[in-house]
Scaffold this active site. Structure first.
Site, PDB file in Angstrom:
ATOM      1  N   ARG A 104      -5.485  -3.278   8.658  1.00 48.09           N
ATOM      2  CA  ARG A 104      -5.205  -1.980   9.288  1.00 48.09           C
ATOM      3  C   ARG A 104      -4.135  -1.232   8.505  1.00 48.09           C
ATOM      4  O   ARG A 104      -3.185  -1.821   8.006  1.00 48.09           O
ATOM      5  CB  ARG A 104      -4.693  -2.181  10.720  1.00 48.09           C
ATOM      6  CG  ARG A 104      -5.709  -2.776  11.683  1.00 48.09           C
ATOM      7  CD  ARG A 104      -5.092  -2.976  13.058  1.00 48.09           C
ATOM      8  NE  ARG A 104      -6.050  -3.510  14.015  1.00 48.09           N
ATOM      9  CZ  ARG A 104      -6.843  -2.760  14.776  1.00 48.09           C
ATOM     10  NH1 ARG A 104      -6.804  -1.450  14.662  1.00 48.09           N
ATOM     11  NH2 ARG A 104      -7.680  -3.316  15.633  1.00 48.09           N
ATOM     12  N   HIS A 145       0.843  -1.193   0.000  1.00 46.40           N
ATOM     13  CA  HIS A 145       0.000   0.000   0.000  1.00 46.40           C
ATOM     14  C   HIS A 145       0.877   1.241   0.000  1.00 46.40           C
ATOM     15  O   HIS A 145       1.816   1.343   0.793  1.00 46.40           O
ATOM     16  CB  HIS A 145      -0.922  -0.003   1.219  1.00 46.40           C
ATOM     17  CG  HIS A 145      -2.041  -0.980   1.089  1.00 46.40           C
ATOM     18  ND1 HIS A 145      -1.820  -2.317   0.863  1.00 46.40           N
ATOM     19  CD2 HIS A 145      -3.385  -0.818   1.145  1.00 46.40           C
ATOM     20  CE1 HIS A 145      -2.989  -2.946   0.787  1.00 46.40           C
ATOM     21  NE2 HIS A 145      -3.945  -2.062   0.961  1.00 46.40           N
ATOM     22  N   GLU A 161     -15.757  -4.778   3.894  1.00 47.64           N
ATOM     23  CA  GLU A 161     -15.136  -3.449   3.915  1.00 47.64           C
ATOM     24  C   GLU A 161     -16.054  -2.308   4.290  1.00 47.64           C
ATOM     25  O   GLU A 161     -15.586  -1.321   4.867  1.00 47.64           O
ATOM     26  CB  GLU A 161     -14.521  -3.153   2.537  1.00 47.64           C
ATOM     27  CG  GLU A 161     -13.441  -4.137   2.148  1.00 47.64           C
ATOM     28  CD  GLU A 161     -12.834  -3.831   0.797  1.00 47.64           C
ATOM     29  OE1 GLU A 161     -11.993  -2.930   0.732  1.00 47.64           O
ATOM     30  OE2 GLU A 161     -13.212  -4.501  -0.176  1.00 47.64           O
ATOM     31  N   ARG A 201      -9.639   5.776  -3.155  1.00 51.49           N
ATOM     32  CA  ARG A 201      -9.122   4.820  -2.174  1.00 51.49           C
ATOM     33  C   ARG A 201      -8.957   5.506  -0.815  1.00 51.49           C
ATOM     34  O   ARG A 201      -8.757   6.714  -0.718  1.00 51.49           O
ATOM     35  CB  ARG A 201      -7.792   4.243  -2.640  1.00 51.49           C
ATOM     36  CG  ARG A 201      -7.932   3.296  -3.825  1.00 51.49           C
ATOM     37  CD  ARG A 201      -6.612   2.586  -4.095  1.00 51.49           C
ATOM     38  NE  ARG A 201      -6.693   1.714  -5.240  1.00 51.49           N
ATOM     39  CZ  ARG A 201      -7.121   0.452  -5.201  1.00 51.49           C
ATOM     40  NH1 ARG A 201      -7.527  -0.065  -4.072  1.00 51.49           N
ATOM     41  NH2 ARG A 201      -7.134  -0.283  -6.294  1.00 51.49           N
ATOM     42  N   ARG A 222      -5.299 -11.419  -3.945  1.00 50.73           N
ATOM     43  CA  ARG A 222      -6.518 -10.624  -3.711  1.00 50.73           C
ATOM     44  C   ARG A 222      -7.020 -10.074  -5.040  1.00 50.73           C
ATOM     45  O   ARG A 222      -6.231  -9.610  -5.860  1.00 50.73           O
ATOM     46  CB  ARG A 222      -6.244  -9.468  -2.742  1.00 50.73           C
ATOM     47  CG  ARG A 222      -7.517  -8.637  -2.469  1.00 50.73           C
ATOM     48  CD  ARG A 222      -7.330  -7.624  -1.349  1.00 50.73           C
ATOM     49  NE  ARG A 222      -6.615  -6.444  -1.755  1.00 50.73           N
ATOM     50  CZ  ARG A 222      -6.998  -5.185  -1.458  1.00 50.73           C
ATOM     51  NH1 ARG A 222      -8.099  -4.985  -0.770  1.00 50.73           N
ATOM     52  NH2 ARG A 222      -6.286  -4.160  -1.837  1.00 50.73           N
TER      53      ARG A 222
END
Length: 928
Positions: free
Chosen positions: A619, A151, A541, A755, A418
């Site tokens: 997280r 990320h 989510e 995002r 994913r």
């Protein structure tokens, strides 16, 4: 650069000394590189912001802005870099001080035990009266997996991190008790050189990293620290158990592992192809085998035992004879070991050869078919060493390598795959249409989809054929599943275990992946016998998805094709919870409560079907994305939710802050282990005191008020989205080349497609920290208002005795303490519609004041963070250095947007804006 005066506690004096020492070095470098003029500008701006902090005066603010506005572009750039590098040096000093404090406890002669250490947890178990048998049983439930992700929240280049590492190592040398004056001066000169290098290096990436670049960055932490630290954590737990439970010989199961998403996470990132996934797995295997080779070369130096002095076991002798017949040595070192009386060294040469041939794929020369065969060789050596009283080597060097092989195998990190649920639906819609089974699968209702998928799963015939034509997207989807099947054969079952589905909104989303797995033989059904080599994991989510979680999972558990995962023989279902999107969707209070409630519900539901739920917590590093200390994150979960195992993402700046230095990595992982051990013991003993029904009803009511307040502004105010886009550096954050993934899921300006990372990153830059606290004050205030004395008393009780609520409030305190509405107001000047900008700012400011007031009432403190004065002081000392960067950033954003309106194609200030973003991120210790 000079420091502010204050009275530190005695334990923090070395930290302040280091900050002052590095500040002087930076000052020397500024004069060397930019002359006294640069240093004077930096000092003048710092003094003005310091005055503003002492007492806000509008005329001082205007003088500060004027000082910034009159800087030439070249000088302004250097001033930005001076403040940004100062924070980098302060962060290094603070990290080193953590190492220093850790060592202080380790060498304490008074028996002082460091809080949240493994020893403190084991002692707590002993004091609670747990027997050795009970502790042994608890150990089998322990499971903590930390997953490295790509990320894009690490704003610092790898090159810069390497310089930081070297500076940290030199600073540690200053603590040596017998350091001489000449050695101290030598260190000072080296540090001047490193800070000069830092000054003369590019802070910003000139191109976006590729996925393979991100893979290399992730592997850096495994190579530098984690490969060695993970065995140390296991060994420390064994040491503590032997000290407090000496009646038993302890061997701790391998409970602490790392996994990865890098190269497997393709949700919204078209660069992650099946070929990239394969390359990732190859790189991981190459590194882990190289690490084993290095370890065995070190063992050869120590294993000089001669059969003229000792005898080895028959098992070891037989394994050497077998190697002589099956393993080629010609391409390894000097070939066969030159001294025939040194059997351990002879054996190690064969092991080196087999490892090399495994790494290069030369099976005909003798390889290890799997990591279990390497483990068997090591255990032969270990057992033989013990027969001639060489236990020290057997119990240390060999035991460490045994543990590493158990932890890392030949795959190094288990790679999660994913993908977004919509991609599977699109692929199956095309496949079923081509076959004439169902022309519009994507238009079926949820029940119709489940009925059709069930029928197809129970039909042994394949759905796809190499003779049929599919779109490129569907071909890539099918290729991915074929790649997973191949990877399991080539790299082992543990190379890929889980397939995560983003935006899981129904049971059909899970069954679609099971059906695609069936196409490549990863799911098989023969009569009543069902087997699955790929564990399908939902990612829940949004607030709505969390509300439907029980319905989605119960239908899946009841489905005839459901196959659970297994750990230690226990059936497990992994469920991932998304902290980022749920927070963006419903605000901090509601998101945290809904995630907690989902864990309670799903834990009970899983047990109803004879399973344990393993929760995967998605997280981020920032408070607005579920961030905070790892141990506190674990303790904040329901006690009942840890028995299935705990899994947590580690990403961006969290990786560098926790795992760049071995001592800090060890301390972080010990804290996590301590929290896990205590939580598992509480669950094992049936301690569920936190499930006080009055508390649950209270937080449910608070969450409802907070959700309404949050969504009324974020979704209900027509001006809010424009305010966010204009009053933050959101467009500029998108220009930072810190990740291969786009900042939006689609090429769209809709809020839903933004995002969560840039959402949080942009708010942090402006010092609002909006996602980390907004609407909390209203939630608490409306709840308390109905019965002030009684309800406030209950909230205080919840803060004292409920780890979840304490973590919630303490994270709010941290966010509120870091936020600064005086600075944030400056960003409001960037909003085009001044009336709307002022109105929304006032709504946020009013909620900020209310939230501060409510938090202080609940904690009983006079000021935010009074319970952790060291962090409180750190923020206070940092502010006068962050403020100039914020003022400069506002000015530059204003100039850039004026240029944009005039249609100027050149963008001369963008790089300066990006430098301020880096500097503020370093000063705030958070990005996204």
């Amino acid at each position: 650069m000079r420091q502010q005066e204050f009275m530190p506690s005695s334990k923090d004096i070395p930290l302040r000394r280091d900050v002052r020492f590095l500040g002087h070095i930076l000052g020397d470098v500024l004069v060397m590189q930019g002359g006294l003029e640069l240093l004077n500008h930096v000092e003048k701006i710092r003094e003005l912001t310091k005055q503003l902090r002492a007492s806000f005066q509008p005329e001082v603010l205007e003088r500060c802005k004027e000082e910034i506005h009159q800087l030439t572009p070249e000088m302004r750039r250097d001033v930005i870099r001076a403040f940004a590098i100062y924070f980098q040096l302060v962060n290094i000093a603070e990290q080193n001080h953590r190492v220093r404090r850790h060592r202080h406890y380790r060498r304490s002669e008074t028996g002082e035990i460091q809080p949240h250490s493994i020893e403190s947890a084991v002692r707590q178990l002993k004091e609670k009266g747990l027997t050795a048998d009970e502790v042994e049983e608890i150990l089998h439930f322990l499971s903590l997996e930390l997953v490295i992700t790509a990320h894009p929240t690490e704003a610092v280049r790898r090159t810069v991190l390497d310089i930081h590492h070297r500076i940290a190592e030199e600073m540690m040398r200053l603590d040596h008790p017998y350091i001489t004056d000449s050695e101290r001066e030598e260190i000072r000169q080296k540090l001047i050189g490193e800070v000069c290098t830092l000054w003369q290096s590019d802070e910003l990436r000139l191109r976006k990293p590729t996925v393979i670049d991100e893979v290399r960055n992730g592997l850096y932490y495994v190579d530098e620290t984690l490969f060695d630290v993970l065995p140390q954590v296991h060994k420390e737990l064994e040491r503590c158990l032997e000290e407090y439970y000496p009646e038993r010989k302890w061997h701790v199961p391998s409970f602490l592992r790392f996994g990865s998403w890098i190269g497997g996470d393709r949700d919204g990132n078209p660069s992650v192809t099946p070929e990239v996934t394969w390359q990732t797995l190859s790189m991981q295997r190459a590194l882990v085998i190289q690490k084993y080779e290095e370890s065995i070369k070190q063992l050869i130096k120590k294993l000089s035992y001669s059969t003229r002095k000792i005898q080895i076991t028959e098992e070891l002798a037989e394994s050497i004879r077998h190697d002589e017949l099956t393993v080629h040595l010609g391409d390894v070192g000097e070939g066969k070991w030159r001294n025939e009386h040194e059997p351990y060294r002879r054996k190690c040469m064969y092991m080196l050869a087999r490892l090399k041939h495994t790494r290069t794929g030369q099976k005909e020369l003798g390889v290890y078919e799997n990591a279990g065969q390497l483990l068997e060789d090591l255990k032969h050596i270990q057992k033989s060493l013990r027969t001639h009283h060489a236990e020290v080597l057997a119990n240390n060097d060999i035991a460490r390598l045994v543990r590493q092989v158990e932890l890392f195998g030949f795959h190094l990190l288990t790679l999660d795959i994913r993908q977004h649920s919509a991609e599977h639906e699109k692929a199956l819609t095309e496949i079923l249409s081509v076959l004439g089974i169902e022309p519009h699968y994507d238009q079926l209702s949820e029940s119709e989809k489940i009925e059709l998928l069930t029928e197809l799963l129970q039909d042994p015939r394949p759905l796809t054929s190499s003779f049929l034509e599919y779109s490129p997207e569907t071909r890539q989807c099918l290729d991915l599943f074929r790649t997973i099947a191949r990877a399991k054969e080539e790299f082992g079952e543990d190379s890929i275990r889980n397939y995560l589905i983003s935006m899981t909104q129904g049971t059909s989303d899970l069954l679609e992946v099971v059906l695609l797995a069936k196409e490549v033989g990863l799911y098989r059904q023969c009569g009543e016998q069902k087997t699955s080599r790929l564990h399908v994991v939902p990612l829940l989510e949004t607030i709505d998805d969390l509300h439907r979680a029980g319905q989605i999972m119960e239908a899946y558990f009841q489905h005839p094709c459901f196959v659970p995962d297994k750990r230690e023989g226990h059936p497990i279902q992994e469920i991932m919870l998304g902290y980022s999107d749920s927070n963006k969707d419903g605000g901090m209070i509601s998101a945290n409560w809904e995630l907690y409630r989902a864990q309670l519900l799903l834990s009970r539901l899983a047990r109803k079907y004879g399973l344990e739920a393993k929760f995967f917590h998605g997280r981020g590093g920032a408070l607005g994305r579920g961030g905070g200390p790892l141990n506190r994150s674990i303790m904040a979960n329901p006690v009942s939710a840890v028995l299935g195992g705990v899994k947590i993402t580690e990403q961006g700046e969290v990786l560098s802050s926790r795992y760049a230095l071995k001592p800090i990595a060890q301390r972080s992982l010990e804290q996590a282990t301590s929290a896990l051990l205590i939580s598992a013991a509480m669950a094992f003993k049936g301690e569920k005191h936190e499930l006080n029904q009055d508390w649950l009803r209270a937080i449910e009511e608070i969450s409802g008020y907070a959700l309404e307040k949050y969504q009324s502004l974020v979704f209900g105010d027509a001006d809010f989205l424009s305010f966010f886009q204009e009053a933050t550096p959101l467009p500029e954050v998108g220009e930072l080349k810190i990740g291969s993934r786009p900042s939006r899921r689609k090429n769209s300006q809709r809020f839903e497609d933004l995002r969560a990372i840039p959402w949080v990153f942009a708010w942090t830059q402006t010092r609002y920290l909006f996602p980390a606290w907004y609407a909390a004050g209203t939630g608490f205030s409306k709840y308390v208002h109905k019965n002030p004395a009684e309800r406030l008393s209950m909230l205080k009780e919840m803060y004292q005795h409920w780890p979840f609520f304490r973590s919630l409030i303490d994270n709010l305190q941290m966010a509120l303490a870091k936020a600064d509405l005086v600075i944030a107001r400056e960003y409001t000047s960037l909003v085009k519609d001044k009336t709307a900008g002022e109105r929304i700012f006032n709504i946020i400011a009013e909620e900020f004041r209310l939230t501060c007031s409510q938090v202080l009432s609940i904690t009983g403190q006079q000021g935010l963070l009074d319970h952790v004065p060291v962090i409180q002081e750190s923020i206070r000392l940092r502010n006068p250095y962050v403020d100039p960067l914020s003022f400069i950033q506002v000015y530059l954003l204003s100039e850039r947007r004026k240029q944009s309106e005039t249609g100027t194609s050149e963008d001369p200030v963008l790089e300066e804006v990006l430098l301020t973003i880096n500097g503020i991120a370093a000063g705030m210790r958070n990005t996204g």
